[in-house]
Scaffold this motif. Structure first.
Motif, PDB file in Angstrom:
ATOM      1  N   LEU A 180      27.526  -6.070  -5.336  1.00 13.75           N
ATOM      2  CA  LEU A 180      26.329  -5.914  -4.506  1.00 13.75           C
ATOM      3  C   LEU A 180      25.766  -7.307  -4.283  1.00 13.75           C
ATOM      4  CD1 LEU A 180      24.762  -2.818  -6.319  1.00 13.75           C
ATOM      5  CD2 LEU A 180      26.236  -2.848  -4.289  1.00 13.75           C
ATOM      6  N   ARG A 210      27.385  -3.470   4.280  1.00  7.95           N
ATOM      7  CA  ARG A 210      26.739  -4.771   4.100  1.00  7.95           C
ATOM      8  C   ARG A 210      26.507  -5.404   5.464  1.00  7.95           C
ATOM      9  NH1 ARG A 210      30.362  -7.202   0.327  1.00  7.95           N
ATOM     10  NH2 ARG A 210      29.307  -5.871  -1.181  1.00  7.95           N
ATOM     11  N   LEU A 267      18.128  -3.614  -0.839  1.00  6.54           N
ATOM     12  CA  LEU A 267      19.228  -2.756  -1.272  1.00  6.54           C
ATOM     13  C   LEU A 267      18.727  -1.322  -1.383  1.00  6.54           C
ATOM     14  CD1 LEU A 267      22.039  -2.193  -2.639  1.00  6.54           C
ATOM     15  CD2 LEU A 267      20.954  -2.878  -4.796  1.00  6.54           C
ATOM     16  N   CYS A 271      30.010   0.676   0.378  1.00 10.84           N
ATOM     17  CA  CYS A 271      28.914  -0.284   0.512  1.00 10.84           C
ATOM     18  C   CYS A 271      28.925  -0.828   1.936  1.00 10.84           C
ATOM     19  CB  CYS A 271      29.087  -1.418  -0.491  1.00 10.84           C
ATOM     20  SG  CYS A 271      27.843  -2.715  -0.332  1.00 10.84           S
ATOM     21  N   LEU A 290      32.699  -3.392  -8.563  1.00  9.09           N
ATOM     22  CA  LEU A 290      31.683  -3.167  -7.529  1.00  9.09           C
ATOM     23  C   LEU A 290      30.873  -4.440  -7.369  1.00  9.09           C
ATOM     24  CD1 LEU A 290      29.915  -1.391  -5.660  1.00  9.09           C
ATOM     25  CD2 LEU A 290      28.629  -0.726  -7.707  1.00  9.09           C
ATOM     26  N   GLU A 315      22.057  -4.241   2.159  1.00 11.05           N
ATOM     27  CA  GLU A 315      23.136  -3.351   1.752  1.00 11.05           C
ATOM     28  C   GLU A 315      22.641  -1.911   1.650  1.00 11.05           C
ATOM     29  OE1 GLU A 315      26.256  -5.687  -1.014  1.00 11.05           O
ATOM     30  OE2 GLU A 315      24.203  -5.652  -1.790  1.00 11.05           O
ATOM     31  N   VAL A 327      24.261   1.585   0.146  1.00  7.72           N
ATOM     32  CA  VAL A 327      25.360   1.969  -0.732  1.00  7.72           C
ATOM     33  C   VAL A 327      25.371   3.480  -0.912  1.00  7.72           C
ATOM     34  CG1 VAL A 327      26.363   1.648  -3.021  1.00  7.72           C
ATOM     35  CG2 VAL A 327      25.182  -0.265  -1.895  1.00  7.72           C
ATOM     36  N   ILE A 344      20.392   2.557  -2.391  1.00  9.83           N
ATOM     37  CA  ILE A 344      21.546   3.300  -2.902  1.00  9.83           C
ATOM     38  C   ILE A 344      21.235   4.789  -2.836  1.00  9.83           C
ATOM     39  CG2 ILE A 344      23.063   3.729  -4.883  1.00  9.83           C
ATOM     40  CD1 ILE A 344      22.406   0.869  -5.851  1.00  9.83           C
TER      41      ILE A 344
END
Length: 190
Positions: free
Chosen positions: A169, A149, A105, A147, A167, A134, A136, A107
């Motif tokens: 994730l 994915r 992930l 997001c 949200l 992901e 973001v 962000i």
């Protein structure tokens, strides 16, 4: 992101060594370094909120959360970026002290100066990370989170969250209200 004063080529090893003692952070793209700009109140508040929410959620799972000062290495492209937040659950990442290679992930909190780059070239670069599930993008001007994915076929699908939505994730099995992400954020008047 702005190009640093020196335009000479640096090897990844030279970059990593110089970055250890640099008073400012630089991202590294194929031998060139780019200085990182400071962040706004909204940017820092959103990042802090996400850290508080995600850290407690992943505690005890074997995953690690890194914020602002940890680099993501995209070895196939000879690039190091500083994502705002990054989660890795891959034990191979414990081998690297100053960067991570296997995040699940990433962000980025968007700023006016970097939004086009974060949505464009940086996202294309991050797609080289095979473990990334992901990517973001969090707006600091309104309650909106995009997001991206990766699906089972390896394609990227966009999920947009707005207002008071929940949200999600999936890479870290996490969900929260968008209002929690934006707690204490003062939006600019339009």
């Amino acid at each position: 992101m702005t190009l640093a004063q020196s335009h000479q080529y640096l090897s990844p090893e030279e970059y990593l060594e110089a970055e250890k003692s640099s008073p400012i952070k630089h991202e590294y793209i194929q031998g060139q370094i780019y200085a990182m700009a400071g962040a706004s109140d909204a940017h820092v508040t959103i990042t802090t909120n996400l850290v508080a929410l995600l850290r407690n959620h992943i505690r005890g799972t074997g995953c690690r959360l890194y914020v602002v000062d940890m680099k993501a290495r995209i070895e196939t492209l000879d690039i190091f970026y500083y994502p705002d937040l990054m989660v890795t659950c891959d034990p191979r990442d414990t081998d690297f002290e100053y960067f991570k290679r296997y995040p699940s992930l990433i962000i980025e909190v968007l700023s006016p100066a970097t939004e086009a780059f974060d949505r464009g070239d940086k996202f294309i670069d991050y797609q080289e990370l095979e473990t990334l599930q992901e990517y973001v993008l969090v707006s600091q001007n309104r309650q909106r989170v995009d997001c991206f994915r990766r699906n089972n076929q390896g394609r990227w699908e966009l999920y947009i969250y707005r207002g008071n939505q929940q949200l999600e994730l999936t890479s870290v099995n996490f969900n929260c209200l968008l209002t929690d992400v934006y707690e204490d954020v003062n939006f600019p008047s339009r």
